[in-house]
Design a protein around this motif. Structure first.
Motif, PDB file in Angstrom:
ATOM      1  N   VAL A 179       0.862  -1.173   0.000  1.00 35.73           N
ATOM      2  CA  VAL A 179       0.000   0.000   0.000  1.00 35.73           C
ATOM      3  C   VAL A 179       0.903   1.228   0.000  1.00 35.73           C
ATOM      4  CG1 VAL A 179      -0.126   0.168   2.524  1.00 35.73           C
ATOM      5  CG2 VAL A 179      -1.992   1.068   1.149  1.00 35.73           C
ATOM      6  N   GLU A 180       0.416   2.328  -0.550  1.00 35.87           N
ATOM      7  CA  GLU A 180       1.220   3.541  -0.589  1.00 35.87           C
ATOM      8  C   GLU A 180       0.446   4.674   0.068  1.00 35.87           C
ATOM      9  OE1 GLU A 180       3.644   6.381  -3.793  1.00 35.87           O
ATOM     10  OE2 GLU A 180       2.837   4.422  -4.391  1.00 35.87           O
ATOM     11  N   GLY A 181       0.897   5.033   1.265  1.00 35.84           N
ATOM     12  CA  GLY A 181       0.248   6.131   1.965  1.00 35.84           C
ATOM     13  C   GLY A 181       0.441   7.444   1.241  1.00 35.84           C
ATOM     14  N   THR A 182      -0.487   8.364   1.455  1.00 33.10           N
ATOM     15  CA  THR A 182      -0.423   9.661   0.788  1.00 33.10           C
ATOM     16  C   THR A 182       0.202  10.712   1.695  1.00 33.10           C
ATOM     17  OG1 THR A 182      -2.688  10.089   1.526  1.00 33.10           O
ATOM     18  CG2 THR A 182      -2.403   9.173  -0.683  1.00 33.10           C
ATOM     19  N   SER A 183       0.609  11.817   1.068  1.00 36.58           N
ATOM     20  CA  SER A 183       1.238  12.892   1.835  1.00 36.58           C
ATOM     21  C   SER A 183       0.216  13.761   2.556  1.00 36.58           C
ATOM     22  CB  SER A 183       2.096  13.760   0.905  1.00 36.58           C
ATOM     23  OG  SER A 183       1.297  14.284  -0.149  1.00 36.58           O
ATOM     24  N   ASP A 184      -1.066  13.634   2.202  1.00 37.76           N
ATOM     25  CA  ASP A 184      -2.118  14.342   2.932  1.00 37.76           C
ATOM     26  C   ASP A 184      -3.303  13.402   3.105  1.00 37.76           C
ATOM     27  OD1 ASP A 184      -3.993  14.618   0.601  1.00 37.76           O
ATOM     28  OD2 ASP A 184      -2.343  15.856  -0.151  1.00 37.76           O
ATOM     29  N   ALA A 185      -4.269  13.827   3.890  1.00 40.62           N
ATOM     30  CA  ALA A 185      -5.387  12.950   4.237  1.00 40.62           C
ATOM     31  C   ALA A 185      -6.322  12.680   3.066  1.00 40.62           C
ATOM     32  CB  ALA A 185      -6.172  13.547   5.400  1.00 40.62           C
ATOM     33  N   GLN A 186      -6.344  13.580   2.098  1.00 38.70           N
ATOM     34  CA  GLN A 186      -7.229  13.397   0.950  1.00 38.70           C
ATOM     35  C   GLN A 186      -6.713  12.263   0.060  1.00 38.70           C
ATOM     36  OE1 GLN A 186     -10.125  14.978   0.619  1.00 38.70           O
ATOM     37  NE2 GLN A 186      -9.662  16.027   2.554  1.00 38.70           N
ATOM     38  N   GLY A 187      -7.599  11.357  -0.265  1.00 36.85           N
ATOM     39  CA  GLY A 187      -7.200  10.256  -1.141  1.00 36.85           C
ATOM     40  C   GLY A 187      -6.369   9.193  -0.467  1.00 36.85           C
ATOM     41  N   ALA A 188      -6.320   9.179   0.880  1.00 35.42           N
ATOM     42  CA  ALA A 188      -5.536   8.175   1.605  1.00 35.42           C
ATOM     43  C   ALA A 188      -6.092   6.776   1.329  1.00 35.42           C
ATOM     44  CB  ALA A 188      -5.563   8.474   3.101  1.00 35.42           C
ATOM     45  N   PRO A 189      -5.236   5.783   1.138  1.00 34.89           N
ATOM     46  CA  PRO A 189      -5.711   4.430   0.854  1.00 34.89           C
ATOM     47  C   PRO A 189      -6.362   3.796   2.078  1.00 34.89           C
ATOM     48  CG  PRO A 189      -3.352   4.415   1.176  1.00 34.89           C
ATOM     49  CD  PRO A 189      -3.773   5.857   1.177  1.00 34.89           C
ATOM     50  N   PRO A 190      -7.343   2.932   1.876  1.00 37.28           N
ATOM     51  CA  PRO A 190      -8.048   2.322   3.012  1.00 37.28           C
ATOM     52  C   PRO A 190      -7.302   1.141   3.594  1.00 37.28           C
ATOM     53  CG  PRO A 190      -9.023   1.585   0.954  1.00 37.28           C
ATOM     54  CD  PRO A 190      -7.974   2.587   0.582  1.00 37.28           C
ATOM     55  N   LEU A 191      -7.439   0.971   4.883  1.00 35.73           N
ATOM     56  CA  LEU A 191      -6.964  -0.216   5.595  1.00 35.73           C
ATOM     57  C   LEU A 191      -8.194  -0.960   6.106  1.00 35.73           C
ATOM     58  CD1 LEU A 191      -4.090   1.343   7.774  1.00 35.73           C
ATOM     59  CD2 LEU A 191      -3.946   0.478   5.433  1.00 35.73           C
ATOM     60  N   LYS A 192      -8.239  -2.262   5.860  1.00 31.86           N
ATOM     61  CA  LYS A 192      -9.380  -3.061   6.280  1.00 31.86           C
ATOM     62  C   LYS A 192      -8.987  -4.014   7.394  1.00 31.86           C
ATOM     63  CE  LYS A 192     -11.615  -2.843   1.749  1.00 31.86           C
ATOM     64  NZ  LYS A 192     -12.199  -3.616   0.622  1.00 31.86           N
ATOM     65  N   PRO A 193      -9.881  -4.304   8.313  1.00 35.23           N
ATOM     66  CA  PRO A 193      -9.540  -5.217   9.414  1.00 35.23           C
ATOM     67  C   PRO A 193      -9.283  -6.631   8.896  1.00 35.23           C
ATOM     68  CG  PRO A 193     -11.885  -4.697   9.422  1.00 35.23           C
ATOM     69  CD  PRO A 193     -11.258  -3.794   8.418  1.00 35.23           C
ATOM     70  N   GLY A 194      -8.362  -7.312   9.586  1.00 37.17           N
ATOM     71  CA  GLY A 194      -8.050  -8.686   9.225  1.00 37.17           C
ATOM     72  C   GLY A 194      -6.977  -8.821   8.177  1.00 37.17           C
ATOM     73  N   PHE A 195      -6.410  -7.725   7.703  1.00 36.94           N
ATOM     74  CA  PHE A 195      -5.372  -7.765   6.680  1.00 36.94           C
ATOM     75  C   PHE A 195      -4.139  -6.999   7.149  1.00 36.94           C
ATOM     76  CE2 PHE A 195      -9.401  -8.166   4.471  1.00 36.94           C
ATOM     77  CZ  PHE A 195      -9.180  -9.236   3.610  1.00 36.94           C
ATOM     78  N   GLY A 196      -2.970  -7.431   6.675  1.00 38.83           N
ATOM     79  CA  GLY A 196      -1.744  -6.699   6.927  1.00 38.83           C
ATOM     80  C   GLY A 196      -1.370  -5.897   5.700  1.00 38.83           C
ATOM     81  N   TYR A 197      -0.715  -4.769   5.905  1.00 40.29           N
ATOM     82  CA  TYR A 197      -0.305  -3.896   4.811  1.00 40.29           C
ATOM     83  C   TYR A 197       1.156  -3.523   4.983  1.00 40.29           C
ATOM     84  CZ  TYR A 197      -5.330  -3.479   3.986  1.00 40.29           C
ATOM     85  OH  TYR A 197      -6.650  -3.758   3.737  1.00 40.29           O
ATOM     86  N   VAL A 198       1.856  -3.339   3.853  1.00 39.35           N
ATOM     87  CA  VAL A 198       3.276  -3.029   3.876  1.00 39.35           C
ATOM     88  C   VAL A 198       3.530  -1.769   3.056  1.00 39.35           C
ATOM     89  CG1 VAL A 198       5.596  -3.815   3.290  1.00 39.35           C
ATOM     90  CG2 VAL A 198       3.914  -5.449   4.165  1.00 39.35           C
ATOM     91  N   ASP A 199       4.253  -0.838   3.642  1.00 36.68           N
ATOM     92  CA  ASP A 199       4.643   0.405   2.993  1.00 36.68           C
ATOM     93  C   ASP A 199       6.083   0.694   3.405  1.00 36.68           C
ATOM     94  OD1 ASP A 199       4.529   2.757   1.573  1.00 36.68           O
ATOM     95  OD2 ASP A 199       2.865   3.645   2.689  1.00 36.68           O
ATOM     96  N   SER A 200       6.576   1.870   3.123  1.00 36.21           N
ATOM     97  CA  SER A 200       7.883   2.300   3.621  1.00 36.21           C
ATOM     98  C   SER A 200       7.803   3.782   3.931  1.00 36.21           C
ATOM     99  CB  SER A 200       8.990   2.022   2.599  1.00 36.21           C
ATOM    100  OG  SER A 200       8.798   2.795   1.428  1.00 36.21           O
ATOM    101  N   ILE A 201       8.747   4.259   4.744  1.00 41.78           N
ATOM    102  CA  ILE A 201       8.688   5.655   5.173  1.00 41.78           C
ATOM    103  C   ILE A 201      10.094   6.215   5.298  1.00 41.78           C
ATOM    104  CG2 ILE A 201       8.627   5.058   7.643  1.00 41.78           C
ATOM    105  CD1 ILE A 201       6.618   7.408   7.964  1.00 41.78           C
ATOM    106  N   ALA A 202      10.275   7.427   4.813  1.00 39.10           N
ATOM    107  CA  ALA A 202      11.568   8.104   4.867  1.00 39.10           C
ATOM    108  C   ALA A 202      11.636   9.009   6.089  1.00 39.10           C
ATOM    109  CB  ALA A 202      11.778   8.927   3.594  1.00 39.10           C
ATOM    110  N   ALA A 203      12.844   9.437   6.420  1.00 37.58           N
ATOM    111  CA  ALA A 203      13.025  10.339   7.558  1.00 37.58           C
ATOM    112  C   ALA A 203      12.268  11.643   7.302  1.00 37.58           C
ATOM    113  CB  ALA A 203      14.508  10.621   7.770  1.00 37.58           C
ATOM    114  N   GLY A 204      11.516  12.096   8.314  1.00 36.39           N
ATOM    115  CA  GLY A 204      10.768  13.328   8.203  1.00 36.39           C
ATOM    116  C   GLY A 204       9.484  13.229   7.403  1.00 36.39           C
ATOM    117  N   GLN A 205       9.105  12.034   6.991  1.00 37.99           N
ATOM    118  CA  GLN A 205       7.926  11.860   6.139  1.00 37.99           C
ATOM    119  C   GLN A 205       6.690  11.506   6.950  1.00 37.99           C
ATOM    120  OE1 GLN A 205       8.090   8.565   3.283  1.00 37.99           O
ATOM    121  NE2 GLN A 205       7.212   9.895   1.731  1.00 37.99           N
ATOM    122  N   LYS A 206       5.523  11.925   6.435  1.00 41.96           N
ATOM    123  CA  LYS A 206       4.231  11.522   6.981  1.00 41.96           C
ATOM    124  C   LYS A 206       3.500  10.691   5.940  1.00 41.96           C
ATOM    125  CE  LYS A 206       3.255  15.439  10.089  1.00 41.96           C
ATOM    126  NZ  LYS A 206       2.282  16.515  10.400  1.00 41.96           N
TER     127      LYS A 206
END
Length: 463
Positions: A51-78
């Motif tokens: 999954v790829e999280g967004t830089s703002d709340a608009q258009g953020a991808p959904p997380l559903k219960p019962g599933f695991g998700y994998v992303d990555s994050i850089a220093a200073g990133q939201k």
């Protein structure tokens, strides 16, 4: 019998024997030459859908219960994600950030923050975890929770779209992106009646005596998803400096967990001691940090890290008590994560023997009645869960039992024996190949060897 067939069968057999003889010993590690810091240490094992999280709340991808998700994050990133919640269930969104073993992290500078906001923008829950041992990279994990309980923020008890924000600190010295694992767990509401009150003061009682006796092998996992089950008893593992091993323990309502991780005295180490050598953390079934130890130092003498929890009670979540008590609010699989500093390589060659002393104390009590399947949602225990943790496997590496204090010597001896056996088998393989080559001309000529007869059957095809 056809000679080539015989050779092929023999080669396969020898190869299989070599594989068995040289296979890693119980902890999945062979005895090796001194490592350079965290060289060879296994990283955290993520599991889930990309999954790829967004830089703002608009258009953020959904997380559903019962599933695991994998992303990555850089220093200073939201990174932002969304979850859809009803008005009656409690929800826990966990994040695990895993810097690679040996990464140049700085204590109380490198960290991860998780926040859960209501549809109205109110903060429902948050956690902020920091690396607490300079130069020791280990997985940071915790959750942000929405409790559907009387007294919680009113806007956090509404149904609708909630926003999850995961933030990595800006002061990191590690330029690499960190793997990020996310999970949403939704706890069903409790039916009317007694929900169970927090056992006031019970977390201040002395910890029970640690178990003694013979240790059984149990190789630790590389993350929450492959954590190995433990029950009350003494367990042995091997861990490479720089690694974090994960285990899981069934803890029922009314029970508490006590765990001790031990490093043995070193027979070969030299030089200055290591300040932050051994650390251990405990997490609840929703991957919330429940208890942690300060990292223990190591100077060549036996070292230990110890933690104990409050008894599990539904009412802990709203108790006027510290965070470590409030997180002991549901029964289920609790996790232990043990980390060894990369600098411990100066005292050990290769993997380090690790002993775990685990005790689950207290009689199981009746818990609240859920309006839904709590076990399926990841909360609670079955009889099969308890049997799985208590069972001593009849086969495989985990079947081995090691007398206390002898694990290091035994591992070294078996490793040497394995290499010797592998060498002998390879010599045998060479001899077998030589015999096969000498017999090849005879087989090609179609002439039976002395004292041998051709098998009945159709003649060879004409050339």
């Amino acid at each position: 019998m056809n000679d080539r067939s015989t050779v092929r069968t023999g080669l396969a057999a020898v190869a299989a024997l070599c594989a068995v003889a040289t296979a890693p010993w119980p902890a999945g590690q062979a005895w090796a030459a001194p490592a350079d810091g965290a060289a060879g240490a296994r990283p955290y094992r993520t599991q889930g859908t990309s999954v790829e999280g967004t830089s703002d709340a608009q258009g953020a991808p959904p997380l559903k219960p019962g599933f695991g998700y994998v992303d990555s994050i850089a220093a200073g990133q939201k990174r932002h994600y969304e979850v859809r919640l009803d008005a009656t269930s409690s929800a826990y969104v966990s994040a695990v950030a895993a810097p690679r073993p040996g990464a140049g992290v700085a204590s109380y500078r490198d960290g991860l923050k998780v926040t859960l906001e209501s549809p109205d923008g109110a903060t429902c829950g948050s956690s902020d975890r920091k690396i607490e041992a300079n130069g020791v990279a280990y997985p940071l994990a915790d959750y942000a929770a929405r409790l559907a309980e009387p007294g919680s923020v009113a806007s956090c008890r509404k149904a609708g779209r909630y926003v999850v924000t995961v933030e990595r600190g800006t002061g990191s010295q590690d330029p690499a992106r960190w793997p990020l694992e996310l999970r949403l767990m939704v706890e069903p509401p409790v039916k009317g009646g007694d929900r169970g009150q927090a056992p006031e003061g019970s977390w201040r009682t002395p910890a029970p005596e640690p178990p003694e006796g013979q240790a059984r092998w149990r190789q630790g996992g590389r993350g929450f998803n492959d954590a190995r089950p433990l029950s009350t008893g003494v367990w042995a593992d091997q861990i490479k400096p720089g690694e974090t091993h994960f285990y899981r323990v069934p803890v029922d309502w009314g029970q508490r967990l006590n765990a001790i991780a031990e490093l043995p005295a070193s027979k070969t180490g030299e030089g200055a001691g290591v300040n932050d050598a051994l650390g251990m953390r405990a997490f609840n079934p929703a991957r919330g940090l429940t208890r942690k130890t300060s990292f223990a130092g190591y100077d060549g003498r036996k070292a230990r890290a110890e933690l104990d929890t409050a008894p599990v009670a539904y009412g802990n979540r709203t108790a006027r008590a510290e965070y470590s008590v409030r997180t002991m609010s549901f029964s289920g699989w609790y996790y232990l994560a043990v980390t060894v500093n990369p600098e411990v390589t100066r005292f050990f060659k290769g993997a380090v023997p690790l002993t775990l002393r685990v005790r689950v104390s207290g009689d199981p009590a009746a818990g609240p009645t859920y309006d839904g399947d709590a076990v399926r949602a990841g909360f609670g225990l079955t009889d099969a869960d308890k049997r799985e943790a208590a069972r001593a496997p009849a086969t495989g590496d985990d079947a081995m039992a090691v007398p206390a204090g002898r694990s290091e010597d035994r591992l070294r001896l078996v490793a040497y024996a394995s290499y010797a056996a592998g060498a002998l088998l390879l010599i045998g393989l060479g001899g077998w190949t030589l015999v096969a080559r000498r017999r090849a001309p005879v087989a090609a000529a179609g002439t039976p060897g002395p004292g041998r007869h051709r098998r009945p059957g159709p003649p060879p095809p004409a050339r």
